[in-house]
Design an enzyme around this catalytic site. Structure first.
Site, PDB file in Angstrom:
ATOM      1  N   GLN A 154      34.262  32.257  32.349  1.00 49.75           N
ATOM      2  CA  GLN A 154      35.173  31.482  33.194  1.00 49.75           C
ATOM      3  C   GLN A 154      35.711  30.260  32.456  1.00 49.75           C
ATOM      4  O   GLN A 154      36.910  29.982  32.468  1.00 49.75           O
ATOM      5  CB  GLN A 154      34.421  31.027  34.467  1.00 49.75           C
ATOM      6  CG  GLN A 154      35.251  30.130  35.363  1.00 49.75           C
ATOM      7  CD  GLN A 154      36.453  30.833  35.936  1.00 49.75           C
ATOM      8  OE1 GLN A 154      36.332  31.911  36.499  1.00 49.75           O
ATOM      9  NE2 GLN A 154      37.645  30.248  35.792  1.00 49.75           N
ATOM     10  N   ASP A 199      34.750  24.041  42.700  1.00 44.49           N
ATOM     11  CA  ASP A 199      34.253  25.402  42.947  1.00 44.49           C
ATOM     12  C   ASP A 199      33.636  25.394  44.345  1.00 44.49           C
ATOM     13  O   ASP A 199      33.447  24.323  44.952  1.00 44.49           O
ATOM     14  CB  ASP A 199      33.219  25.772  41.857  1.00 44.49           C
ATOM     15  CG  ASP A 199      32.702  27.203  41.981  1.00 44.49           C
ATOM     16  OD1 ASP A 199      33.350  28.028  42.666  1.00 44.49           O
ATOM     17  OD2 ASP A 199      31.639  27.505  41.387  1.00 44.49           O
ATOM     18  N   CYS A 248      37.925  27.968  39.951  1.00 48.91           N
ATOM     19  CA  CYS A 248      37.657  29.279  39.338  1.00 48.91           C
ATOM     20  C   CYS A 248      37.953  30.431  40.279  1.00 48.91           C
ATOM     21  O   CYS A 248      38.131  31.555  39.821  1.00 48.91           O
ATOM     22  CB  CYS A 248      36.210  29.331  38.850  1.00 48.91           C
ATOM     23  SG  CYS A 248      35.016  29.112  40.169  1.00 48.91           S
ATOM     24  N   ARG A 282      42.083  34.660  32.680  1.00 48.27           N
ATOM     25  CA  ARG A 282      40.830  35.395  32.476  1.00 48.27           C
ATOM     26  C   ARG A 282      41.087  36.664  31.658  1.00 48.27           C
ATOM     27  O   ARG A 282      40.303  37.014  30.781  1.00 48.27           O
ATOM     28  CB  ARG A 282      40.201  35.789  33.835  1.00 48.27           C
ATOM     29  CG  ARG A 282      39.712  34.645  34.705  1.00 48.27           C
ATOM     30  CD  ARG A 282      38.536  33.893  34.130  1.00 48.27           C
ATOM     31  NE  ARG A 282      37.404  34.733  33.786  1.00 48.27           N
ATOM     32  CZ  ARG A 282      36.441  35.120  34.628  1.00 48.27           C
ATOM     33  NH1 ARG A 282      36.446  34.696  35.873  1.00 48.27           N
ATOM     34  NH2 ARG A 282      35.438  35.882  34.217  1.00 48.27           N
TER      35      ARG A 282
HETATM   36  N1  NVA Z   1      29.753  29.322  41.679  1.00 47.31           N
HETATM   37  C1  NVA Z   1      30.343  30.557  42.140  1.00 47.31           C
HETATM   38  C2  NVA Z   1      31.311  31.071  41.148  1.00 47.31           C
HETATM   39  C3  NVA Z   1      32.031  32.328  41.556  1.00 47.31           C
HETATM   40  C4  NVA Z   1      32.966  32.810  40.518  1.00 47.31           C
HETATM   41  C5  NVA Z   1      29.252  31.578  42.427  1.00 47.31           C
HETATM   42  O1  NVA Z   1      28.334  31.711  41.625  1.00 47.31           O
HETATM   43  O2  NVA Z   1      29.331  32.247  43.465  1.00 47.31           O
HETATM   44  N1   CP Z   2      35.999  33.365  38.996  1.00 44.48           N
HETATM   45  C1   CP Z   2      35.327  34.523  39.064  1.00 44.48           C
HETATM   46  O1   CP Z   2      34.418  34.806  38.277  1.00 44.48           O
HETATM   47  O2   CP Z   2      35.760  35.327  40.055  1.00 44.48           O
HETATM   48  P1   CP Z   2      35.057  36.672  40.521  1.00 44.48           P
HETATM   49  O3   CP Z   2      33.784  36.308  41.215  1.00 44.48           O
HETATM   50  O4   CP Z   2      36.051  37.309  41.462  1.00 44.48           O
HETATM   51  O5   CP Z   2      34.788  37.538  39.330  1.00 44.48           O
END
Ligand code: NVA
Ligand code: CP
Length: 306
Positions: free
Chosen positions: A132, A221, A261, A289
């Site tokens: 990411q 996030d 993200c 990405r």
């Molecule tokens: N911090 C989030 C990022 C998702 C891309 C998670 O781990 O769910």
């Molecule tokens: N940002 C990211 O990793 O998104 P996903 O969870 O959709 O892969």
């Protein structure tokens, strides 16, 4: 020797800088892929958590580089029925040329990589999300012309994204100001190690308005990550004043850009006005990405034998 990408530290600052430039070149279409660097190669994707961006951008990247992506939902493979991580890694690396994993405990991917003879890429663990932050740095480079010396304010939970952002910032000399409620700071070990590099300034604050004042980039996030307790109402309450909204942006520089993200929880960590507004670079960031995954695959998988 195979090279994994489990955390940002697995690449040098020079490798990351070259990878960002290569990603920009790929995005411009400078390479027509007529040499298909992954031709004849297969890459497996083991996902133990949901994914939209990471899964699809990797699958498309592998295809566009001439390789074959094989998606392995963890519910469908014997790992789910108790086959060991080590045995799975040894078996799959006999077939595949690269394995991308999204899982829970970071130790699980370390164990997998230790038993794999082919490169293992971290598609997110509870502790890190290194792929990411490659796209995040590419987006800063794209929008500002350079990433060196930029100042990023990360507002929110000190989670996997925050940990990887800390690592890449300290490697590349990007100043990082983190604002989060007490008890939600990034991982202590990651903080110690990144602080000891001395290449950038790392500041931890509680007040988000103070954090965004001098920032070139504001990043957030979700407050509840995959694997966290989804109904943690008390946690959401503690984060209420950490929302990225127009009021917070009024405390920032006029040319600040906003990153997330994704997936976003609109109305929680960020408002729709900001996410869809003129300062948002979020959808460029998500597109990036694809380009950074391609550059990463070229570096770890293609260049070894071609
Ligand atoms: N911090 C989030 C990022 C998702 C891309 C998670 O781990 O769910
Ligand atoms: N940002 C990211 O990793 O998104 P996903 O969870 O959709 O892969």
């Amino acid at each position: 020797m195979k090279k994994d990408f489990l955390t940002v530290w697995d690449l040098s600052s020079k490798e990351i800088s070259l990878l960002i430039e290569r990603s920009l070149e790929l995005k411009r279409g400078g390479d027509k892929f007529d040499n298909f660097p992954l031709k004849g190669k297969s890459a497996g994707l083991i996902f133990e958590k949901s994914s939209t961006r990471t899964r699809v951008s990797f699958e498309v990247a592998i295809y566009q580089l001439g390789g074959q992506p094989i998606f392995l939902n963890s519910n469908d493979i014997q790992l789910k029925r108790g086959e060991s991580v080590a045995d799975t890694a040894r078996v799959l690396s006999g077939y595949l040329d690269c394995i991308i994993i999204r899982t829970y405990a970071h130790e699980r991917i370390i164990e997998f990589a230790g038993n794999s003879s082919v490169p293992v890429i971290n598609g997110l663990t509870d502790k890190h999300h290194p792929c990411q932050v490659l796209a995040d740095i590419m987006t800063i480079r794209e929008k500002r012309g350079k990433f060196e010396g930029a100042s990023v304010a990360y507002i929110g939970d000190g989670n996997n994204v925050a940990n990887s952002l800390l690592e890449i910032s300290s490697l590349l000399g990007i100043h990082l100001i983190i604002a989060c409620p007490e008890g939600y700071e990034p991982d202590a070990e990651v903080l110690d190690r990144t602080r000891s590099t001395g290449k950038n300034e790392i500041i931890l604050l509680k007040n988000p308005k103070e954090a965004v004042g001098a920032a070139d980039v504001i990043y957030t996030d979700v407050w509840i990550s995959m694997g966290d307790n989804e109904s943690d109402v008390k946690k959401k309450e503690k984060f209420r004043k950490y929302q990225i909204n127009d009021e917070l942006l009024s405390c920032a520089k006029r040319d600040v850009i906003v990153l997330h993200c994704l997936p976003a929880h609109r109305g929680e960590e960020i408002t729709s006005e900001v996410l869809d507004g003129p300062k948002s670079a979020v959808f460029d960031q998500s597109e990036n990405r694809l380009h950074t995954q391609k550059a990463l695959l070229e570096l770890l998988v293609a260049s070894k034998e071609d």
